[in-house]
Design an enzyme around this catalytic site. Structure first.
Site, PDB file in Angstrom:
ATOM      1  N   CYS A   1       7.879  -2.973  -3.262  1.00  0.00           N
ATOM      2  CA  CYS A   1       8.114  -2.412  -2.081  1.00  0.00           C
ATOM      3  C   CYS A   1       8.064  -3.311  -0.897  1.00  0.00           C
ATOM      4  CB  CYS A   1       6.976  -1.322  -1.586  1.00  0.00           C
ATOM      5  SG  CYS A   1       5.385  -1.633  -1.427  1.00  0.00           S
TER       6      CYS A   1
ATOM      7  N   CYS B   1      -0.206   1.146  -3.244  1.00  0.00           N
ATOM      8  CA  CYS B   1      -0.959   0.867  -1.719  1.00  0.00           C
ATOM      9  C   CYS B   1      -2.657   0.638  -1.974  1.00  0.00           C
ATOM     10  CB  CYS B   1      -0.777   1.907  -0.727  1.00  0.00           C
ATOM     11  SG  CYS B   1       1.259   1.959  -0.583  1.00  0.00           S
TER      12      CYS B   1
END
Length: 168
Positions: A70, A139
């Protein structure tokens, strides 16, 4: 003066474009905010411990990690006192709201912990606290990896400090 005039023209042009485009109902405008849990929004809008510490200091560990999938990049730093307690933590993150929130929460959680206690922080705990959806788990993994990298850097500095001959 010319810059201010140019900025004013740009603002008026942008407003004109917005006024000409079809308006979305308020319900649709607020929909993206519902994609993030309120804890993520809080840490994103009010991030804790943003900044940097002196990476050359022997009592500062720096972890720099990234997610190729990402493009998120996270730098997390810890400052450890002579008793082995983390007394400060800072982060800088380039990424989405979940990455920033994970970094912010991680710095809050490591403060006050010993180096060994900080190693027990897991991405699953971060994800659970922030109510991250499965698509955003990477994340929280970045935050755990950044903590581990910062701790490893700190430990490496401590080992090299022991190996240095004492100055007389």
């Amino acid at each position: 003066m010319a810059a201010a005039t140019g900025a004013g023209r740009l603002r008026r042009a942008a407003s004109a474009l917005l006024l000409r485009s079809p308006r979305l109902p308020a319900r649709e405008l607020s929909a993206p905010a519902r994609l993030y849990h309120k804890k993520v929004v809080d840490h994103y809008e009010n991030p804790r411990n943003v900044g940097s510490l002196d990476k050359t200091s022997k009592n500062v560990g720096t972890g720099l990690v990234g997610a190729p999938a990402c493009g998120d990049v996270m730098k997390l730093q810890i400052q450890v006192d002579e008793k082995g307690k983390i007394v400060d933590a800072r982060f800088k993150t380039f990424g989405c709201g979940s990455a920033i929130a994970s970094s912010s929460l991680a710095t809050e959680w490591v403060k006050g912990k010993t180096v060994e206690e900080a190693l027990t922080i897991k991405n699953t705990d971060i994800a659970k606290e922030l109510c991250l959806p499965p698509v955003k788990l990477h994340c929280s993994m970045l935050a755990e990896d950044a903590i581990k990298a910062a701790l490893a850097d700190y430990k490496l500095k401590q080992e090299s400090k022991k190996e240095e001959p004492e100055k007389q």
